[in-house]
Design a protein around this motif. Structure first.
Motif, PDB file in Angstrom:
ATOM      1  N   THR A  42       1.324  -3.188  -8.915  1.00  0.00           N
ATOM      2  CA  THR A  42       0.643  -2.161  -9.711  1.00  0.00           C
ATOM      3  C   THR A  42      -0.285  -1.396  -8.770  1.00  0.00           C
ATOM      4  OG1 THR A  42      -1.400  -3.379 -10.180  1.00  0.00           O
ATOM      5  CG2 THR A  42       0.482  -3.836 -11.608  1.00  0.00           C
ATOM      6  N   GLY A  43      -0.830  -0.272  -9.242  1.00  0.00           N
ATOM      7  CA  GLY A  43      -1.758   0.502  -8.412  1.00  0.00           C
ATOM      8  C   GLY A  43      -2.953  -0.342  -7.989  1.00  0.00           C
ATOM      9  N   LYS A  44      -3.352  -1.275  -8.853  1.00  0.00           N
ATOM     10  CA  LYS A  44      -4.531  -2.085  -8.545  1.00  0.00           C
ATOM     11  C   LYS A  44      -4.256  -3.116  -7.470  1.00  0.00           C
ATOM     12  CE  LYS A  44      -6.909  -1.814 -12.983  1.00  0.00           C
ATOM     13  NZ  LYS A  44      -6.901  -2.401 -14.305  1.00  0.00           N
ATOM     14  N   THR A  45      -3.000  -3.366  -7.166  1.00  0.00           N
ATOM     15  CA  THR A  45      -2.700  -4.385  -6.153  1.00  0.00           C
ATOM     16  C   THR A  45      -2.072  -3.767  -4.900  1.00  0.00           C
ATOM     17  OG1 THR A  45      -0.606  -4.900  -7.265  1.00  0.00           O
ATOM     18  CG2 THR A  45      -2.494  -6.268  -7.802  1.00  0.00           C
ATOM     19  N   ASN A  46      -2.155  -2.435  -4.801  1.00  0.00           N
ATOM     20  CA  ASN A  46      -1.689  -1.736  -3.598  1.00  0.00           C
ATOM     21  C   ASN A  46      -2.897  -1.546  -2.679  1.00  0.00           C
ATOM     22  OD1 ASN A  46      -1.066   0.279  -1.724  1.00  0.00           O
ATOM     23  ND2 ASN A  46       0.253   1.389  -3.148  1.00  0.00           N
ATOM     24  N   VAL A  47      -2.819  -2.031  -1.450  1.00  0.00           N
ATOM     25  CA  VAL A  47      -3.985  -1.907  -0.561  1.00  0.00           C
ATOM     26  C   VAL A  47      -3.647  -1.194   0.747  1.00  0.00           C
ATOM     27  CG1 VAL A  47      -5.326  -3.831  -1.504  1.00  0.00           C
ATOM     28  CG2 VAL A  47      -3.657  -4.289   0.283  1.00  0.00           C
ATOM     29  N   GLY A  48      -2.716  -0.259   0.684  1.00  0.00           N
ATOM     30  CA  GLY A  48      -2.424   0.542   1.876  1.00  0.00           C
ATOM     31  C   GLY A  48      -2.362   2.011   1.499  1.00  0.00           C
ATOM     32  N   GLY A  49      -2.441   2.891   2.501  1.00  0.00           N
ATOM     33  CA  GLY A  49      -2.354   4.333   2.255  1.00  0.00           C
ATOM     34  C   GLY A  49      -3.715   4.991   2.165  1.00  0.00           C
ATOM     35  N   SER A  50      -3.695   6.315   2.020  1.00  0.00           N
ATOM     36  CA  SER A  50      -4.931   7.118   2.067  1.00  0.00           C
ATOM     37  C   SER A  50      -5.945   6.738   1.005  1.00  0.00           C
ATOM     38  CB  SER A  50      -4.597   8.599   1.860  1.00  0.00           C
ATOM     39  OG  SER A  50      -3.609   8.996   2.745  1.00  0.00           O
ATOM     40  N   ASP A  51      -5.501   6.222  -0.128  1.00  0.00           N
ATOM     41  CA  ASP A  51      -6.427   5.915  -1.223  1.00  0.00           C
ATOM     42  C   ASP A  51      -6.933   4.473  -1.187  1.00  0.00           C
ATOM     43  OD1 ASP A  51      -6.123   8.472  -2.049  1.00  0.00           O
ATOM     44  OD2 ASP A  51      -4.842   8.042  -3.766  1.00  0.00           O
ATOM     45  N   SER A  52      -6.724   3.801  -0.075  1.00  0.00           N
ATOM     46  CA  SER A  52      -7.125   2.401   0.002  1.00  0.00           C
ATOM     47  C   SER A  52      -8.247   2.212   1.023  1.00  0.00           C
ATOM     48  CB  SER A  52      -5.919   1.550   0.391  1.00  0.00           C
ATOM     49  OG  SER A  52      -6.346   0.258   0.748  1.00  0.00           O
ATOM     50  N   SER A  53      -9.219   1.366   0.682  1.00  0.00           N
ATOM     51  CA  SER A  53     -10.381   1.161   1.566  1.00  0.00           C
ATOM     52  C   SER A  53     -10.176  -0.018   2.522  1.00  0.00           C
ATOM     53  CB  SER A  53     -11.624   0.886   0.700  1.00  0.00           C
ATOM     54  OG  SER A  53     -11.493  -0.368   0.049  1.00  0.00           O
ATOM     55  N   PHE A  54      -8.964  -0.570   2.546  1.00  0.00           N
ATOM     56  CA  PHE A  54      -8.739  -1.811   3.310  1.00  0.00           C
ATOM     57  C   PHE A  54      -8.228  -1.533   4.718  1.00  0.00           C
ATOM     58  CE2 PHE A  54      -8.736  -2.940  -1.077  1.00  0.00           C
ATOM     59  CZ  PHE A  54      -9.307  -4.207  -1.128  1.00  0.00           C
ATOM     60  N   GLY A  55      -9.003  -1.933   5.707  1.00  0.00           N
ATOM     61  CA  GLY A  55      -8.536  -1.839   7.093  1.00  0.00           C
ATOM     62  C   GLY A  55      -8.933  -0.540   7.774  1.00  0.00           C
ATOM     63  N   ILE A  56      -8.698  -0.512   9.088  1.00  0.00           N
ATOM     64  CA  ILE A  56      -9.017   0.662   9.906  1.00  0.00           C
ATOM     65  C   ILE A  56      -7.822   1.615   9.831  1.00  0.00           C
ATOM     66  CG2 ILE A  56      -9.480   1.440  12.288  1.00  0.00           C
ATOM     67  CD1 ILE A  56     -10.528  -1.495  12.804  1.00  0.00           C
ATOM     68  N   TRP A  57      -8.081   2.853   9.531  1.00  0.00           N
ATOM     69  CA  TRP A  57      -6.992   3.831   9.391  1.00  0.00           C
ATOM     70  C   TRP A  57      -6.166   3.842  10.691  1.00  0.00           C
ATOM     71  CZ3 TRP A  57      -4.331   5.784   5.751  1.00  0.00           C
ATOM     72  CH2 TRP A  57      -3.568   6.947   5.940  1.00  0.00           C
ATOM     73  N   HIS A  58      -4.849   3.825  10.545  1.00  0.00           N
ATOM     74  CA  HIS A  58      -3.973   3.600  11.709  1.00  0.00           C
ATOM     75  C   HIS A  58      -4.102   4.675  12.791  1.00  0.00           C
ATOM     76  CE1 HIS A  58      -0.817   6.556  10.387  1.00  0.00           C
ATOM     77  NE2 HIS A  58      -1.505   6.401   9.286  1.00  0.00           N
TER      78      HIS A  58
END
Ligand code: LLP
Length: 418
Positions: free
Chosen positions: A148-164
């Protein structure tokens, strides 16, 4: 045994309810071990470390069992690090990837845990706390995938990790603190589309290529399981083989044999756990039949939070046929809905279930991951439910007692003038 009844027989359920009461979490040792074995057989070209994402089910007995299988730990807070150590994990077997770097990070690093910096700010803090050490970098690979959207943690709208795209900044910052970047980490979501996971895994090697001292690539968790009849889970062998080939190509091109790390939570525990409950009431409106359980969002929040689908088995004492039934929890909250529509926590989705009466047993399956760990516990002041482990020898062992009212109130204090 059908999906509706995950691993418990009706007789076992009755005996557990009698001995420990309901609601009660039940975990199956055989399934936990089989899932661990499946992950330990993950295709890997040059070595494998399997970390249990302990956020999924951090009870000490489950941690001990997976420790004995040889698993390592993915911790998502300083508290989880301390909890894993208390359960017997050696600090060297614990890796921390967190949204909130703990205040005592210097102390935890000194114990010998590993860490992945999940932002540039974290990298600077780790460098200040322990200059010269080895560090991992968690990147947001620019693409994510979740059930679901709530369990997606990658891409521009996600705060997880250092942007590649900021790997050069990360390398410069690491160099300023004399940190050696020895590991790259990506995790794109839970319940991920296996094809997206596989594509991101292969593209993560491009990040590794930018850091000459990296010896391990951690590809996170997210391996989908089939909780409901007709759902399709991820086969580690199927998603892992192309990734192994990509590691081999990388070795041929760069002369670097990378160790693979994975950190599943759901895959290891989801279908090895169930919530055993009792029907407390059956109420009808002009259009609906509701079965109320003595459980609900206090033990299993995933339907209310994600519109997650969990199998529900109802075991009537006597056969009274079947009927379209909406299963709800015991909280004074219309959102405490167990049988919601997929991805729509507010939409009632009646299921064709046996007709039951108060006192009958119910089992909610697929509840080993993010249920005891992630619930609305103590809402309406219902006590935290006990957990039991069904052993391979058929014995049932209590691994967490039911919370008492005194324990629930233990930390409260009332100012003298009230
Ligand atoms: N590694 C990292 C860095 C994570 O953040 C997570 C999950 C995992 C591994 C394990 O993911 P798994 O294999 O369990 O999908 N509460 C949700 C899922 C969100 C979990 C967040 N992080 C659920 O109930 O499905």
């Amino acid at each position: 045994m059908s999906r509706e009844t995950p691993f418990l027989t009706q007789a076992q359920a009755g005996a557990i309810a009698q001995a420990h009461g309901t609601p009660c979490y039940v975990y199956d040792q055989g399934r936990l071990e089989a899932q661990a074995d499946a992950m330990l057989a993950f295709p890997a070209a040059f070595g494998l470390t399997v970390r249990f994402a302990m956020k999924a089910c951090p009870s000490a007995a489950v941690l001990r069992l997976l420790h004995r299988k040889g698993l390592h730990i993915d911790a998502s807070s300083g508290w989880e690090v301390r909890r894993a150590i208390r359960a017997g994990f050696e600090p060297a077997r614990i890796s921390l990837s967190t949204q909130e770097l703990p205040a005592d990070i210097a102390e935890l690093l000194a114990l010998g845990i590993e860490v992945n910096a999940c932002s540039l700010h974290q990298l600077g803090r780790i460098g200040a706390a322990a200059p010269g050490r080895a560090v991992g970098l968690r990147f947001n690979p620019g693409r994510g995938s979740g059930g679901t959207g709530k369990t997606n943690v990658g891409g521009s709208d996600s705060s997880f990790g250092i942007w590649h795209e900021w790997s050069a900044e990360a390398a410069a910052l690491a160099a300023r603190h004399r940190l050696r970047v020895t590991r790259i980490h990506t995790h794109i979501g839970s319940g991920s589309d296996p094809a997206v996971w596989q594509a991101v895994s292969e593209s993560s090697l491009a990040l590794v290529a930018r850091f000459p001292e990296v010896v391990a690539l951690n590809l996170g968790g997210g391996y989908k399981v089939a909780r409901m009849e007709g759902e399709k889970g991820t086969d580690p062998q199927v998603v892992g083989l192309p990734v192994r080939a990509a590691f081999e190509r990388f070795a041929a091109e760069h002369g670097r044999r990378l160790r693979l790390e994975i950190e599943p939570g759901t895959f290891l525990v989801a279908n090895a756990g169930a919530v055993l409950a009792r029907v407390v009431d059956v109420v009808r409106t002009d259009t609906r039949t509701f079965v109320k359980l003595d459980s609900g969002m206090t033990e299993i929040l995933r339907p209310s939070l994600y519109g997650a689908q969990h199998p529900v088995a109802l075991w009537p004492a006597a056969d009274r046929g079947r009927a379209p039934t909406v299963v709800v929890g015991h909280c004074c909250e219309s959102g405490d809905l167990v049988t919601c529509a997929p991805g729509e926590s507010e939409t009632l989705a009646p299921r064709d279930l046996p007709v039951v009466a108060p006192g009958d047993l119910a089992v909610i399956g697929g509840a080993g991951a993010y249920c005891a760990a992630m619930s609305a516990k103590n809402y309406n002041s219902f006590p935290e439910a006990p957990e039991v482990l069904l052993g391979v020898d058929g014995q049932v062992r209590l691994i967490r007692r039911r919370q008492t009212l005194d324990q629930m109130l233990a930390n409260e204090s009332v100012p003298g003038d009230l």
